[in-house]
Design a protein around this motif. Structure first.
Motif, PDB file in Angstrom:
ATOM      1  N   PHE A 110       0.828  -1.197   0.000  1.00 14.40           N
ATOM      2  CA  PHE A 110       0.000   0.000   0.000  1.00 14.40           C
ATOM      3  C   PHE A 110       0.868   1.256   0.000  1.00 14.40           C
ATOM      4  O   PHE A 110       1.993   1.256   0.506  1.00 14.40           O
ATOM      5  CB  PHE A 110      -0.923   0.019   1.218  1.00 14.40           C
ATOM      6  N   ALA A 111       0.318   2.320  -0.571  1.00 12.21           N
ATOM      7  CA  ALA A 111       1.007   3.609  -0.562  1.00 12.21           C
ATOM      8  C   ALA A 111       1.019   4.163   0.863  1.00 12.21           C
ATOM      9  O   ALA A 111       0.029   4.037   1.585  1.00 12.21           O
ATOM     10  CB  ALA A 111       0.306   4.589  -1.494  1.00 12.21           C
ATOM     11  N   PRO A 112       2.121   4.753   1.307  1.00  6.75           N
ATOM     12  CA  PRO A 112       2.171   5.307   2.666  1.00  6.75           C
ATOM     13  C   PRO A 112       1.200   6.468   2.834  1.00  6.75           C
ATOM     14  O   PRO A 112       0.832   7.135   1.876  1.00  6.75           O
ATOM     15  CB  PRO A 112       3.626   5.771   2.788  1.00  6.75           C
ATOM     16  N   LEU A 113       0.794   6.706   4.080  1.00  8.33           N
ATOM     17  CA  LEU A 113      -0.180   7.753   4.366  1.00  8.33           C
ATOM     18  C   LEU A 113       0.435   9.147   4.317  1.00  8.33           C
ATOM     19  O   LEU A 113      -0.271  10.140   4.135  1.00  8.33           O
ATOM     20  CB  LEU A 113      -0.813   7.511   5.739  1.00  8.33           C
ATOM     21  N   ASN A 114       1.746   9.237   4.512  1.00  9.65           N
ATOM     22  CA  ASN A 114       2.392  10.553   4.586  1.00  9.65           C
ATOM     23  C   ASN A 114       2.944  11.033   3.248  1.00  9.65           C
ATOM     24  O   ASN A 114       3.935  11.756   3.196  1.00  9.65           O
ATOM     25  CB  ASN A 114       3.513  10.524   5.620  1.00  9.65           C
ATOM     26  N   ILE A 115       2.319  10.627   2.154  1.00 10.83           N
ATOM     27  CA  ILE A 115       2.756  11.091   0.829  1.00 10.83           C
ATOM     28  C   ILE A 115       2.475  12.582   0.715  1.00 10.83           C
ATOM     29  O   ILE A 115       1.388  13.045   1.093  1.00 10.83           O
ATOM     30  CB  ILE A 115       2.014  10.328  -0.287  1.00 10.83           C
ATOM     31  N   PRO A 116       3.424  13.370   0.193  1.00 14.54           N
ATOM     32  CA  PRO A 116       3.220  14.818   0.047  1.00 14.54           C
ATOM     33  C   PRO A 116       2.004  15.139  -0.815  1.00 14.54           C
ATOM     34  O   PRO A 116       1.654  14.378  -1.733  1.00 14.54           O
ATOM     35  CB  PRO A 116       4.515  15.290  -0.627  1.00 14.54           C
ATOM     36  N   LEU A 117       1.357  16.256  -0.508  1.00 10.47           N
ATOM     37  CA  LEU A 117       0.174  16.675  -1.253  1.00 10.47           C
ATOM     38  C   LEU A 117       0.471  16.795  -2.745  1.00 10.47           C
ATOM     39  O   LEU A 117      -0.369  16.457  -3.584  1.00 10.47           O
ATOM     40  CB  LEU A 117      -0.332  18.016  -0.706  1.00 10.47           C
ATOM     41  N   ARG A 118       1.657  17.255  -3.097  1.00 13.13           N
ATOM     42  CA  ARG A 118       2.023  17.424  -4.505  1.00 13.13           C
ATOM     43  C   ARG A 118       1.908  16.106  -5.262  1.00 13.13           C
ATOM     44  O   ARG A 118       1.362  16.059  -6.367  1.00 13.13           O
ATOM     45  CB  ARG A 118       3.458  17.965  -4.580  1.00 13.13           C
ATOM     46  N   ARG A 119       2.377  15.015  -4.654  1.00 11.65           N
ATOM     47  CA  ARG A 119       2.311  13.715  -5.322  1.00 11.65           C
ATOM     48  C   ARG A 119       0.878  13.197  -5.391  1.00 11.65           C
ATOM     49  O   ARG A 119       0.493  12.520  -6.349  1.00 11.65           O
ATOM     50  CB  ARG A 119       3.221  12.705  -4.605  1.00 11.65           C
ATOM     51  N   ARG A 120       0.085  13.502  -4.393  1.00 11.67           N
ATOM     52  CA  ARG A 120      -1.322  13.094  -4.429  1.00 11.67           C
ATOM     53  C   ARG A 120      -2.051  13.804  -5.576  1.00 11.67           C
ATOM     54  O   ARG A 120      -2.887  13.209  -6.266  1.00 11.67           O
ATOM     55  CB  ARG A 120      -1.996  13.414  -3.096  1.00 11.67           C
ATOM     56  N   LEU A 121      -1.736  15.081  -5.772  1.00 11.85           N
ATOM     57  CA  LEU A 121      -2.353  15.826  -6.868  1.00 11.85           C
ATOM     58  C   LEU A 121      -1.907  15.281  -8.221  1.00 11.85           C
ATOM     59  O   LEU A 121      -2.677  15.262  -9.180  1.00 11.85           O
ATOM     60  CB  LEU A 121      -2.007  17.313  -6.753  1.00 11.85           C
ATOM     61  N   GLN A 122      -0.673  14.828  -8.305  1.00 10.43           N
ATOM     62  CA  GLN A 122      -0.191  14.210  -9.546  1.00 10.43           C
ATOM     63  C   GLN A 122      -0.990  12.948  -9.851  1.00 10.43           C
ATOM     64  O   GLN A 122      -1.377  12.700 -11.005  1.00 10.43           O
ATOM     65  CB  GLN A 122       1.297  13.874  -9.412  1.00 10.43           C
ATOM     66  N   THR A 123      -1.247  12.149  -8.816  1.00  7.39           N
ATOM     67  CA  THR A 123      -2.027  10.923  -8.995  1.00  7.39           C
ATOM     68  C   THR A 123      -3.445  11.241  -9.450  1.00  7.39           C
ATOM     69  O   THR A 123      -3.990  10.581 -10.348  1.00  7.39           O
ATOM     70  CB  THR A 123      -2.062  10.120  -7.686  1.00  7.39           C
TER      71      THR A 123
END
Length: 367
Positions: free
Chosen positions: A5-18
């Motif tokens: 699973f993807a970690p919970l503390n992924i930076p917001l920037r990477r979440r927006l990329q996804t």
């Protein structure tokens, strides 16, 4: 199988990329169907007059996809495309300047599964096409059928113009995006598309003042069936329609190689002669589109799903091939220019392969 699973503390920037890539995937798999359903429901509701007015507009605007489309710099410049670019990341590399008073045909290679590099570089401004090639307007070609879908057609024409090759050689060019293996539909790219019919391409490359770039994923649906990490086999030997049109209109040919395009997805084993490949070929011959059974990662985990891998894509635009206008090109003219194009494409790959992680013993194979 243990799921990572993807970690919970992924930076917001990477979440927006996804999220940016997820909406792009949705545009391939379901947006057209949603637009069509919305139009049908509107026509059957108390607001049927709105649907009638739109249908009238559709009739009046029927030929726009074959006459340059209707691009929108605003849509092409949406911030979401910057996040889309950074997901991989994606980069456009210019090798030489291109004259803005000439028309060009970019041969895009390889096709890949969903033509991510073609979309990001030529349907959006995320990688700076207008800055790198001032005075030129890119048009990525797409299957004509999708310009008949209400509402959806207007959305996809807003960006750059995508023109997909013909399903049947006599009508359109031989290049077309693959289809989703789950929904049995042809994938579409958001923002900026035009029809891939012969008349559409002719309109673009015959512009008297120049400035048009028609981008064609030459390998088309057959090449999509071989799109997997490490693949360097290109469907080129029988792809000569774009060569003929380049000669007819005097458009310059430019080979474009997208390093990393085939690394984005895995695909079920389908060697030539296998039952799966035979079935895919039969469906393609009947429906005109390919059915690659692709997979990669998911949104919240890294083991399976339809999201592409985070692999770098470097799209290199090569040196133009000067083409003398020949209104009625002979077979010898076409064959000669085709061989020159193949050599230029091969030289482009050999010149840059070490920079982007390919070894000395890796070479392009044309079939």
């Amino acid at each position: 199988m243990k799921i990572e699973f993807a970690p919970l503390n992924i930076p917001l920037r990477r979440r927006l990329q996804t999220v940016a890539v997820l909406q792009w995937i949705f545009s391939f798999l379901g947006l057209a169907q949603c637009c069509l359903a919305a139009f049908v429901l509107l026509a059957l509701s108390d607001w049927w007059m709105v649907a009638l007015l739109y249908a009238s507009w559709l009739w009046l605007d029927w030929d726009t996809p074959t006459s340059g489309g209707r691009r929108s710099h605003w849509v092409r410049s949406w911030s979401v495309w910057n996040y889309f670019r950074d997901y991989f990341p994606l980069k456009l590399i210019k090798t030489v300047d291109l004259h803005p008073e000439r028309n060009y045909i970019f041969g895009f290679h390889p096709h890949g599964v969903l033509v991510a590099g073609g979309f990001g570089n030529f349907c959006t401004e995320a990688t700076g096409f207008s800055r790198l090639f001032p005075g030129l307007k890119p048009h990525l070609l797409m299957l004509p059928f999708w310009f008949r879908v209400p509402i959806f057609r207007d959305y996809i024409m807003c960006g750059g113009t995508l023109v997909c090759p013909p399903v049947r050689p006599p009508v359109c060019l031989p290049v077309c995006p693959p289809v989703c293996p789950l929904l049995s539909i042809s994938p579409i790219c958001l923002s900026g598309l035009v029809s891939s019919c012969k008349s559409s391409l002719s309109y673009l490359v015959s512009h008297p003042k120049g400035g048009n770039v028609a981008v064609i994923a030459v390998g088309g649906a057959p090449e999509a069936l071989d799109a997997r990490p490490g693949a360097l086999t290109l469907q080129m030997r029988n792809r000569k329609g774009f060569i003929k049109l380049a000669l007819k209109h005097g458009a310059q040919l430019v080979p474009v190689f997208s390093f990393g395009e085939n690394e984005l997805f895995d695909q079920m084993a389908n060697p030539v002669g296998s039952s799966l490949r035979n079935l895919q070929n039969q469906l393609q011959s009947i429906m005109g589109v390919a059915f690659p059974l692709f997979h990669a990662r998911g949104v919240f985990q890294y083991n399976f799903g339809l999201m592409p891998y985070r692999k770098s894509i470097h799209t290199v635009v090569g040196r133009p091939i000067l083409v003398a206008q020949t209104p009625s090109p002979s077979r010898e003219d076409i064959e000669s220019l085709h061989e020159v194009y193949l050599q230029s494409l091969s030289d482009l790959f050999e010149q840059h392969k070490h920079t982007y992680g390919y070894s000395e013993d890796q070479h392009l194979t044309f079939i």
